[in-house]
Design a protein around this motif. Structure first.
Motif, short mmCIF file in Angstrom:
data_model
loop_
_atom_site.label_atom_id
_atom_site.label_comp_id
_atom_site.label_asym_id
_atom_site.label_seq_id
_atom_site.Cartn_x
_atom_site.Cartn_y
_atom_site.Cartn_z
N ARG A 9 -127.49 -57.35 1.20
CA ARG A 9 -127.51 -56.40 2.32
C ARG A 9 -126.61 -55.20 2.04
NH1 ARG A 9 -125.63 -58.30 7.29
NH2 ARG A 9 -126.77 -56.61 8.26
N THR A 13 -127.82 -51.32 1.73
CA THR A 13 -127.16 -50.38 2.63
C THR A 13 -126.55 -49.22 1.84
OG1 THR A 13 -126.74 -52.11 4.26
CG2 THR A 13 -125.32 -50.16 4.36
N TYR A 16 -129.40 -46.82 0.73
CA TYR A 16 -129.87 -45.91 1.79
C TYR A 16 -128.79 -44.93 2.22
CZ TYR A 16 -134.34 -48.27 2.18
OH TYR A 16 -135.59 -48.77 1.92
N VAL A 71 -131.20 -53.77 7.75
CA VAL A 71 -131.37 -54.41 6.45
C VAL A 71 -131.31 -55.91 6.63
CG1 VAL A 71 -130.45 -54.65 4.11
CG2 VAL A 71 -130.35 -52.42 5.27
N ALA A 82 -135.85 -53.64 4.50
CA ALA A 82 -135.24 -52.74 5.48
C ALA A 82 -136.34 -52.09 6.31
CB ALA A 82 -134.42 -51.66 4.78
#
Length: 138
Positions: A9, A13, A16, A71, A82
């Protein structure tokens, strides 16, 4: 939550977050050198250079920010997904698409990831192209 799940995760993250700041090299840092990048309604691009080329093209034609990012990851950390909203502006006409006039668009989208050794080995992005075409053609 398992440590592997949390690491997956966190990796997605970071990917993005780099996207939202226009940091292509930050995105590349999250990717395996042989990453398979599956583009919505397009082919598969393999490797960092093809990914960089794709990002340069996208950044020329579109200005996008992702919001509402959620996510999710498998407990073993090998897969993640996601869901997010793409908030964009169509800047420069892309080949085979309607003429760009600075049109704004908002699209629900999703990404799917395979992860090995702490790096993303596969990125698959999905959104509704027909919805995008409708929004930029109005």
């Amino acid at each position: 939550m398992s440590e592997a799940m949390e690491a997956a995760r966190a990796l997605v993250t970071r990917y993005y977050a780099a996207f939202n700041t226009g940091d292509v090299e930050g995105m590349v840092a999250c990717l395996s050198p042989e990453v398979a990048h599956h583009v919505n309604e397009g082919g598969v691009r393999v490797g960092h250079e093809k990914f960089r080329d794709f990002c340069a093209h996208m950044n020329r034609c579109y200005a996008e920010e992702l919001t509402d990012i959620v996510v999710m990851a498998h407990p073993d950390g090998a897969r993640a997904a996601a869901e997010f909203t793409v908030n964009g502006r169509y800047l420069v006409t892309d080949d085979g698409l309607p003429e760009a006039k600075g049109q704004a668009y908002v699209l629900p989208a999703g990404g799917f990831f395979s992860i090995e050794g702490g790096l993303i080995t596969r990125v698959v992005t999905y959104y509704n192209l027909a919805d995008w075409m409708r929004q930029v053609s109005e």
